[in-house]
Write a protein that holds these residues in place. Sequence first.
Motif, PDB file in Angstrom:
ATOM      1  N   PRO A 253       0.930  -1.127   0.105  1.00  0.00           N
ATOM      2  CA  PRO A 253      -0.028  -0.014  -0.137  1.00  0.00           C
ATOM      3  C   PRO A 253       0.939   1.236  -0.069  1.00  0.00           C
ATOM      4  O   PRO A 253       0.448   2.341  -0.558  1.00  0.00           O
ATOM      5  N   SER A 254       1.979   1.329   0.453  1.00  0.00           N
ATOM      6  CA  SER A 254       2.833   2.341   0.600  1.00  0.00           C
ATOM      7  C   SER A 254       3.117   2.694  -0.974  1.00  0.00           C
ATOM      8  O   SER A 254       3.483   4.249  -1.196  1.00  0.00           O
ATOM      9  N   VAL A 255       3.118   2.069  -2.023  1.00  0.00           N
ATOM     10  CA  VAL A 255       3.484   2.391  -3.330  1.00  0.00           C
ATOM     11  C   VAL A 255       2.237   3.339  -3.833  1.00  0.00           C
ATOM     12  O   VAL A 255       2.695   4.375  -4.342  1.00  0.00           O
ATOM     13  N   PRO A 256       1.087   2.874  -4.040  1.00  0.00           N
ATOM     14  CA  PRO A 256      -0.027   3.814  -4.579  1.00  0.00           C
ATOM     15  C   PRO A 256      -0.016   5.007  -3.598  1.00  0.00           C
ATOM     16  O   PRO A 256      -0.227   6.087  -4.024  1.00  0.00           O
ATOM     17  N   LEU A 257       0.226   4.950  -2.292  1.00  0.00           N
ATOM     18  CA  LEU A 257       0.109   6.212  -1.390  1.00  0.00           C
ATOM     19  C   LEU A 257       1.185   7.200  -1.792  1.00  0.00           C
ATOM     20  O   LEU A 257       0.925   8.310  -1.932  1.00  0.00           O
ATOM     21  N   ALA A 258       2.530   6.543  -1.960  1.00  0.00           N
ATOM     22  CA  ALA A 258       3.391   7.570  -2.552  1.00  0.00           C
ATOM     23  C   ALA A 258       3.278   8.275  -3.872  1.00  0.00           C
ATOM     24  O   ALA A 258       3.292   9.497  -4.201  1.00  0.00           O
ATOM     25  N   GLU A 259       2.590   7.594  -4.657  1.00  0.00           N
ATOM     26  CA  GLU A 259       2.217   7.896  -6.065  1.00  0.00           C
ATOM     27  C   GLU A 259       1.187   9.007  -5.950  1.00  0.00           C
ATOM     28  O   GLU A 259       1.711  10.036  -6.508  1.00  0.00           O
ATOM     29  N   ALA A 260       0.255   8.807  -5.038  1.00  0.00           N
ATOM     30  CA  ALA A 260      -0.645   9.950  -4.863  1.00  0.00           C
ATOM     31  C   ALA A 260      -0.279  11.063  -4.259  1.00  0.00           C
ATOM     32  O   ALA A 260      -0.352  12.547  -4.414  1.00  0.00           O
ATOM     33  N   ARG A 261       0.612  11.099  -3.118  1.00  0.00           N
ATOM     34  CA  ARG A 261       1.294  12.047  -2.451  1.00  0.00           C
ATOM     35  C   ARG A 261       2.093  12.827  -3.463  1.00  0.00           C
ATOM     36  O   ARG A 261       2.536  14.215  -3.344  1.00  0.00           O
ATOM     37  N   ALA A 262       2.710  12.397  -4.659  1.00  0.00           N
ATOM     38  CA  ALA A 262       3.745  13.086  -5.480  1.00  0.00           C
ATOM     39  C   ALA A 262       3.007  14.012  -6.359  1.00  0.00           C
ATOM     40  O   ALA A 262       3.621  15.069  -6.684  1.00  0.00           O
ATOM     41  N   VAL A 263       1.650  14.094  -6.526  1.00  0.00           N
ATOM     42  CA  VAL A 263       0.911  14.880  -7.376  1.00  0.00           C
ATOM     43  C   VAL A 263      -0.348  15.658  -6.516  1.00  0.00           C
ATOM     44  O   VAL A 263      -0.955  16.303  -7.243  1.00  0.00           O
ATOM     45  N   HIS A 264      -0.510  15.122  -5.394  1.00  0.00           N
ATOM     46  CA  HIS A 264      -1.681  16.152  -4.760  1.00  0.00           C
ATOM     47  C   HIS A 264      -1.106  16.337  -3.323  1.00  0.00           C
ATOM     48  O   HIS A 264      -0.511  15.447  -2.546  1.00  0.00           O
ATOM     49  N   ASP A 265      -1.405  17.668  -2.909  1.00  0.00           N
ATOM     50  CA  ASP A 265      -0.664  17.962  -1.608  1.00  0.00           C
ATOM     51  C   ASP A 265      -1.650  18.161  -0.524  1.00  0.00           C
ATOM     52  O   ASP A 265      -1.343  18.553   0.747  1.00  0.00           O
ATOM     53  N   GLY A 266      -2.831  17.771  -0.868  1.00  0.00           N
ATOM     54  CA  GLY A 266      -3.984  17.734   0.190  1.00  0.00           C
ATOM     55  C   GLY A 266      -3.809  16.522   1.150  1.00  0.00           C
ATOM     56  O   GLY A 266      -2.972  15.574   0.902  1.00  0.00           O
ATOM     57  N   PRO A 267      -4.709  16.382   2.262  1.00  0.00           N
ATOM     58  CA  PRO A 267      -4.341  14.994   3.164  1.00  0.00           C
ATOM     59  C   PRO A 267      -4.946  13.838   2.236  1.00  0.00           C
ATOM     60  O   PRO A 267      -5.919  13.953   1.586  1.00  0.00           O
ATOM     61  N   ILE A 268      -4.089  12.927   2.653  1.00  0.00           N
ATOM     62  CA  ILE A 268      -4.359  11.593   2.072  1.00  0.00           C
ATOM     63  C   ILE A 268      -4.350  10.429   2.939  1.00  0.00           C
ATOM     64  O   ILE A 268      -3.221  10.346   3.840  1.00  0.00           O
ATOM     65  N   THR A 269      -4.992   9.505   2.812  1.00  0.00           N
ATOM     66  CA  THR A 269      -5.144   8.213   3.840  1.00  0.00           C
ATOM     67  C   THR A 269      -5.234   7.063   3.018  1.00  0.00           C
ATOM     68  O   THR A 269      -5.856   7.192   1.990  1.00  0.00           O
ATOM     69  N   MET A 270      -4.752   5.886   3.717  1.00  0.00           N
ATOM     70  CA  MET A 270      -4.783   4.724   3.099  1.00  0.00           C
ATOM     71  C   MET A 270      -5.927   3.914   4.035  1.00  0.00           C
ATOM     72  O   MET A 270      -5.488   3.829   4.999  1.00  0.00           O
ATOM     73  N   VAL A 271      -7.005   3.557   3.325  1.00  0.00           N
ATOM     74  CA  VAL A 271      -8.179   3.126   4.225  1.00  0.00           C
ATOM     75  C   VAL A 271      -7.799   1.558   4.663  1.00  0.00           C
ATOM     76  O   VAL A 271      -6.980   0.677   3.933  1.00  0.00           O
ATOM     77  N   ARG A 272      -8.140   1.010   5.742  1.00  0.00           N
ATOM     78  CA  ARG A 272      -7.995  -0.036   6.262  1.00  0.00           C
ATOM     79  C   ARG A 272      -9.334  -0.552   6.844  1.00  0.00           C
ATOM     80  O   ARG A 272     -10.242  -0.099   7.214  1.00  0.00           O
ATOM     81  N   PRO A 273      -9.777  -2.152   6.776  1.00  0.00           N
ATOM     82  CA  PRO A 273     -10.946  -2.531   7.428  1.00  0.00           C
ATOM     83  C   PRO A 273     -11.114  -2.123   8.824  1.00  0.00           C
ATOM     84  O   PRO A 273     -10.355  -1.981   9.559  1.00  0.00           O
ATOM     85  N   ALA A 274     -12.171  -1.652   8.979  1.00  0.00           N
ATOM     86  CA  ALA A 274     -12.776  -0.919  10.413  1.00  0.00           C
ATOM     87  C   ALA A 274     -12.514   0.256  10.566  1.00  0.00           C
ATOM     88  O   ALA A 274     -12.973   0.486  11.647  1.00  0.00           O
ATOM     89  N   ASP A 275     -12.005   0.952   9.496  1.00  0.00           N
ATOM     90  CA  ASP A 275     -11.822   2.316   9.817  1.00  0.00           C
ATOM     91  C   ASP A 275     -13.206   3.006   9.819  1.00  0.00           C
ATOM     92  O   ASP A 275     -14.066   2.517   9.019  1.00  0.00           O
ATOM     93  N   ILE A 276     -13.195   4.298  10.417  1.00  0.00           N
ATOM     94  CA  ILE A 276     -14.479   5.051  10.492  1.00  0.00           C
ATOM     95  C   ILE A 276     -14.014   6.316   9.896  1.00  0.00           C
ATOM     96  O   ILE A 276     -12.898   7.096  10.227  1.00  0.00           O
ATOM     97  N   LEU A 277     -14.480   6.704   8.675  1.00  0.00           N
ATOM     98  CA  LEU A 277     -14.035   7.969   7.810  1.00  0.00           C
ATOM     99  C   LEU A 277     -15.103   8.998   8.336  1.00  0.00           C
ATOM    100  O   LEU A 277     -16.308   8.943   7.829  1.00  0.00           O
ATOM    101  N   GLU A 278     -14.715  10.235   8.670  1.00  0.00           N
ATOM    102  CA  GLU A 278     -15.770  11.038   8.772  1.00  0.00           C
ATOM    103  C   GLU A 278     -15.687  12.156   7.466  1.00  0.00           C
ATOM    104  O   GLU A 278     -14.538  12.355   7.111  1.00  0.00           O
ATOM    105  N   VAL A 279     -16.866  12.449   7.069  1.00  0.00           N
ATOM    106  CA  VAL A 279     -16.730  13.102   5.786  1.00  0.00           C
ATOM    107  C   VAL A 279     -16.527  14.531   5.891  1.00  0.00           C
ATOM    108  O   VAL A 279     -16.116  15.207   5.065  1.00  0.00           O
ATOM    109  N   SER A 280     -16.980  15.072   6.993  1.00  0.00           N
ATOM    110  CA  SER A 280     -16.939  16.651   7.249  1.00  0.00           C
ATOM    111  C   SER A 280     -15.585  17.039   6.984  1.00  0.00           C
ATOM    112  O   SER A 280     -14.783  16.226   7.630  1.00  0.00           O
ATOM    113  N   ARG A 281     -15.260  18.382   6.671  1.00  0.00           N
ATOM    114  CA  ARG A 281     -13.685  18.648   6.693  1.00  0.00           C
ATOM    115  C   ARG A 281     -13.372  19.052   8.288  1.00  0.00           C
ATOM    116  O   ARG A 281     -11.911  19.269   8.258  1.00  0.00           O
TER     117      ARG A 281
END
Length: 260
Positions: A232-260
């Motif tokens: 997973p670190s490979v696509p994460l690094a690829e995304a971070r190279a072109v997007h400077d906003g917050p990026i997370t890699m999701v995992r089972p049982a994660d809870i993601l809050e939609v609000s900024r």
Amino acid sequence: MRVHVIGCSGSFAGPDGAASSYLIEQEDADGRTWRVLMDLGSGAFGPLQKLLDPAELDAVIISHLHPDHYLDLTGLEVFWAYHERTDLGQLPIHAPEPLAERLSAVLSREGHVPDGVTCSPFDYRVITDGHRFTIGPLEIEVREVVHPVEAYGFRVTSGDEVLAYSGDTDACPALDELARGADLFLCEAGYIEGRDDRFTGVHLTGRRAGESAARAGVGRLALTHIPAWTDPSVPLAEARAVHDGPITMVRPADILEVSR
């Protein structure tokens, strides 16, 4: 709005979790919590039951008819058809048109009614490009994306909160439109640059997911649908190279809050 990650393994259930499935929860003005499931891929019905009683579901939305996104509907159908409760009614299933016949074929039966009961436990509702519908406090916009089969991404809005979900897709204008200004962009990154260049029109790489997020001006990018054979670190690094906003890699049982 909250998103519970039931499963996020790409293309098949992995050793550490099920294939794609996400539970959206949102309260309405009266305090009632609505629960809508996006996809129910292979292996996901088990962990879903750890999170809630499936009888509490209000609807299911299916992005496309690859097994890693819909196959565990077979278990949900058994649950809904043969449950000891007799007041469940029909569960709305918003999906591509062939779903009902596809489930019947998987279960080796004629028609949409399970053996021993008198009606289908599911209320099948067909989605198409540009379709809009409402489930409780959630407004859903559907856009067709680029994949080998009929496939859709979703833009889910409640009040000022916006969730965009890619489903499975390669880069396309519809994906950018779905993600435009979204607070949370739940986006697949099943391929990596270089290794998977021979495949086109199937999946995003981390780089292409990041580029879409940057063009759309999203609040947060959450990468998902990573196959078991990919670090997973490979696509994460690829995304971070072109997007400077917050990026997370999701995992089972994660809870993601939609609000900024």
